[in-house]
Write a protein that holds these residues in place. Structure first.
Motif, PDB file in Angstrom:
ATOM      1  N   VAL A 223     -10.151   0.540  -3.293  1.00  0.00           N
ATOM      2  CA  VAL A 223      -9.759  -0.840  -3.031  1.00  0.00           C
ATOM      3  C   VAL A 223      -8.255  -0.960  -2.900  1.00  0.00           C
ATOM      4  CG1 VAL A 223      -9.481  -3.077  -4.125  1.00  0.00           C
ATOM      5  CG2 VAL A 223     -11.709  -2.030  -4.003  1.00  0.00           C
ATOM      6  N   ASN A 224      -7.580  -0.367  -3.847  1.00  0.00           N
ATOM      7  CA  ASN A 224      -6.147  -0.659  -3.861  1.00  0.00           C
ATOM      8  C   ASN A 224      -5.413   0.035  -2.741  1.00  0.00           C
ATOM      9  OD1 ASN A 224      -3.842   0.904  -4.436  1.00  0.00           O
ATOM     10  ND2 ASN A 224      -4.190   0.923  -6.615  1.00  0.00           N
ATOM     11  N   GLY A 225      -5.933   1.177  -2.288  1.00  0.00           N
ATOM     12  CA  GLY A 225      -5.266   1.859  -1.183  1.00  0.00           C
ATOM     13  C   GLY A 225      -6.035   1.725   0.107  1.00  0.00           C
ATOM     14  N   GLU A 226      -7.285   1.373   0.026  1.00  0.00           N
ATOM     15  CA  GLU A 226      -8.084   0.992   1.166  1.00  0.00           C
ATOM     16  C   GLU A 226      -7.874   1.805   2.432  1.00  0.00           C
ATOM     17  OE1 GLU A 226      -5.194  -2.428   0.739  1.00  0.00           O
ATOM     18  OE2 GLU A 226      -5.365  -0.519  -0.197  1.00  0.00           O
ATOM     19  N   ARG A 227      -8.217   3.062   2.412  1.00  0.00           N
ATOM     20  CA  ARG A 227      -8.171   3.844   3.648  1.00  0.00           C
ATOM     21  C   ARG A 227      -9.533   3.727   4.296  1.00  0.00           C
ATOM     22  NH1 ARG A 227      -4.401   3.773   5.189  1.00  0.00           N
ATOM     23  NH2 ARG A 227      -3.215   5.024   3.760  1.00  0.00           N
ATOM     24  N   GLY A 276       5.245  -1.671  -1.577  1.00  0.00           N
ATOM     25  CA  GLY A 276       4.280  -0.568  -1.483  1.00  0.00           C
ATOM     26  C   GLY A 276       3.600  -0.238  -2.790  1.00  0.00           C
ATOM     27  N   HIS A 277       2.446   0.406  -2.695  1.00  0.00           N
ATOM     28  CA  HIS A 277       1.799   0.985  -3.871  1.00  0.00           C
ATOM     29  C   HIS A 277       1.035   2.231  -3.430  1.00  0.00           C
ATOM     30  CE1 HIS A 277      -2.026  -1.808  -3.428  1.00  0.00           C
ATOM     31  NE2 HIS A 277      -1.818  -1.072  -2.357  1.00  0.00           N
ATOM     32  N   ILE A 278       0.445   2.900  -4.411  1.00  0.00           N
ATOM     33  CA  ILE A 278      -0.162   4.209  -4.128  1.00  0.00           C
ATOM     34  C   ILE A 278      -1.662   4.159  -4.270  1.00  0.00           C
ATOM     35  CG2 ILE A 278      -0.381   6.570  -5.023  1.00  0.00           C
ATOM     36  CD1 ILE A 278       2.655   6.401  -5.663  1.00  0.00           C
ATOM     37  N   TYR A 284       1.343   6.647  -0.844  1.00  0.00           N
ATOM     38  CA  TYR A 284       2.158   5.435  -0.870  1.00  0.00           C
ATOM     39  C   TYR A 284       2.088   4.739   0.486  1.00  0.00           C
ATOM     40  CZ  TYR A 284       6.290   2.533  -1.853  1.00  0.00           C
ATOM     41  OH  TYR A 284       7.153   1.490  -2.064  1.00  0.00           O
ATOM     42  N   HIS A 285       1.934   3.427   0.471  1.00  0.00           N
ATOM     43  CA  HIS A 285       1.867   2.662   1.724  1.00  0.00           C
ATOM     44  C   HIS A 285       2.309   1.233   1.457  1.00  0.00           C
ATOM     45  CE1 HIS A 285      -1.980   2.163  -0.387  1.00  0.00           C
ATOM     46  NE2 HIS A 285      -1.983   0.938   0.111  1.00  0.00           N
ATOM     47  N   TYR A 286       2.694   0.552   2.529  1.00  0.00           N
ATOM     48  CA  TYR A 286       3.207  -0.824   2.395  1.00  0.00           C
ATOM     49  C   TYR A 286       2.160  -1.877   2.790  1.00  0.00           C
ATOM     50  CZ  TYR A 286       7.782   1.513   2.432  1.00  0.00           C
ATOM     51  OH  TYR A 286       8.851   2.325   2.146  1.00  0.00           O
ATOM     52  N   HIS A 287       2.221  -3.007   2.065  1.00  0.00           N
ATOM     53  CA  HIS A 287       1.463  -4.197   2.474  1.00  0.00           C
ATOM     54  C   HIS A 287       2.407  -5.364   2.741  1.00  0.00           C
ATOM     55  CE1 HIS A 287      -2.548  -2.635   1.819  1.00  0.00           C
ATOM     56  NE2 HIS A 287      -2.207  -2.214   0.614  1.00  0.00           N
ATOM     57  N   ALA A 288       3.677  -5.149   2.489  1.00  0.00           N
ATOM     58  CA  ALA A 288       4.658  -6.221   2.696  1.00  0.00           C
ATOM     59  C   ALA A 288       5.991  -5.602   3.095  1.00  0.00           C
ATOM     60  CB  ALA A 288       4.819  -7.033   1.410  1.00  0.00           C
TER      61      ALA A 288
HETATM   62 ZN   LIG Z   1      -2.937  -0.758  -0.594  1.00  0.00          ZN
END
Ligand SMILES: [Zn+2]
Ligand SMILES: [Zn+2]
Length: 369
Positions: A223-227, A276-278, A284-288
């Motif tokens: 969920v949190n990284g949602e690939r 970003g979060h991991i 690590y990736h950005y949502h904002a």
């Molecule tokens: Zn994410």
């Protein structure tokens, strides 16, 4: 005797000169043909008067696993064009990562990251965590213990168990964070068209971004990284545009974080102040876009450039140097000008969305250890 000798010598001389001439001419002809085919290749493919190619020199070298190369690659519609192959370490080099979760309800904003709600950005400090039941008008929120300590996923196992749709009930009311050491060695490969190619039926491009995760899915999709896999609806397996674009540090701009899934399980997956979060599977990736990554300043005061979308069009900040938003954006969040050609302006940091869709055909993306 000597006459014949000179005559023969002359003939040989003439023939070798002729051979040399033919040789030089064919080389010239070859170069000419090559040039004209190259010209054809680099001509604007999106029909705009000004079409700007991707500039590999903008990328920070330290973020790359290997030098950027030009390869033929199949785009989202199956057509093959020249693309840049960009292999990155998913690790920013111009800013640090974290923090995400504060550890005590007395912690200040420097101990935590940010959270996006209804278009706004909130500091995830101790007070925010303490106030969650009020903030979300739901008494089931209680992410801290009697001693004020906050429940945080502190191991890789905890991060994996909490960062999936069917959140392990043991991790409800946890602040979810995964740290960089869990994903060391991860690399990402981006294929981005050198010259953007407009996709047909642009109306249907609105919301042609990678789909959000299905609600209530019971698999192990994080969920949190949602690939996610490639978008549904006729895009080939190579489409794989499970990311929106790439920052100059090699980190990806991701589709919206599935915040409703995250909140449903009384978890938070804060972004750090860089947006970003991991994710344990994708790094690590950005949502904002919060203005912390490398920017290319524009000489005319236009908003700074922050990266490229997966279709090769530039991604720019929301605000120009005077602090103004562009007023003529299309539904995809893009517009055209004679300096930058067509380009996007990302949404506000609290909006959980960079752009609304791709104007062009997209390249490919994958992440692996
Ligand atoms: Zn994410
Ligand atoms: Zn603009």
């Amino acid at each position: 005797m000597s006459d014949i000798y000179f005559f023969r010598k002359n003939i040989i001389k003439r023939i070798s000169f002729l051979v040399l001439k033919i040789f030089i001419l064919s080389i010239l002809l070859f170069i000419l043909i090559r040039c004209s085919s190259n010209l054809k290749k680099s001509a604007p493919a999106d029909g705009d008067e000004v079409s700007v190619q991707v500039n590999p020199a903008y990328f920070i070298k330290e973020g790359l696993v290997e030098p950027i190369t030009k390869v033929d690659y199949k785009l989202s519609d199956g057509s093959t064009v020249a693309c840049y192959k960009i292999v990155t370490k998913t690790t920013p080099t111009e800013h640090t990562m974290g923090p995400w979760c504060p550890t005590n309800i007395s912690d200040g904003a420097d101990k935590g990251g940010i959270w996006m709600e209804s278009g706004k950005v909130y500091d995830v400090d101790g007070a925010f965590v303490k106030n969650l039941a009020t903030f979300y008008k739901d008494a089931k929120w209680k992410m801290y213990r009697a001693d004020g300590s906050i429940m945080v996923t502190n191991t890789k196992e905890a991060c994996e168990a909490a960062a999936r749709p069917n959140v392990d009930p043991a991790y409800q009311n946890f602040c979810v964070q995964c740290i960089p050491s869990y994903v060391s060695g991860l690399k990402q490969i981006f294929y981005i068209p050198v010259t953007p190619v407009v996709a047909p039926n642009q109306e249907s491009n609105i919301d042609n971004l990678p789909p959000g995760p299905p609600q209530g899915a019971g698999n192990n999709r994080p969920v949190n990284g949602e690939r996610r896999g490639p978008p549904q609806g006729g895009r080939g397996p190579q489409a794989g545009a499970s990311t929106i674009g790439i920052a100059f540090n090699g980190v990806n701009f991701d589709p919206p974080a599935p915040t409703s899934d995250i909140l449903k399980h009384y978890t938070l997956a804060p972004l750090d102040d860089n947006g970003g979060h991991i994710n344990p599977h994708a790094g690590y990736h950005y949502h904002a876009a919060t203005g912390k990554t490398k920017k290319i300043k524009q000489a005319d005061g236009h908003a700074a450039m922050i990266g490229y979308a997966m279709d090769g069009y530039g991604m720019f900040e929301l605000l120009d140097e005077a602090g103004k938003e562009p007023v003529d954006l299309d539904d995809l969040r893009g517009h055209y000008d004679a300096i930058r050609g067509y380009h996007y302006h990302v949404g506000p940091a609290g909006g959980n969305k960079f752009i609304n869709g791709f104007r062009g055909k997209t390249g490919g993306f994958s992440a692996s250890f």
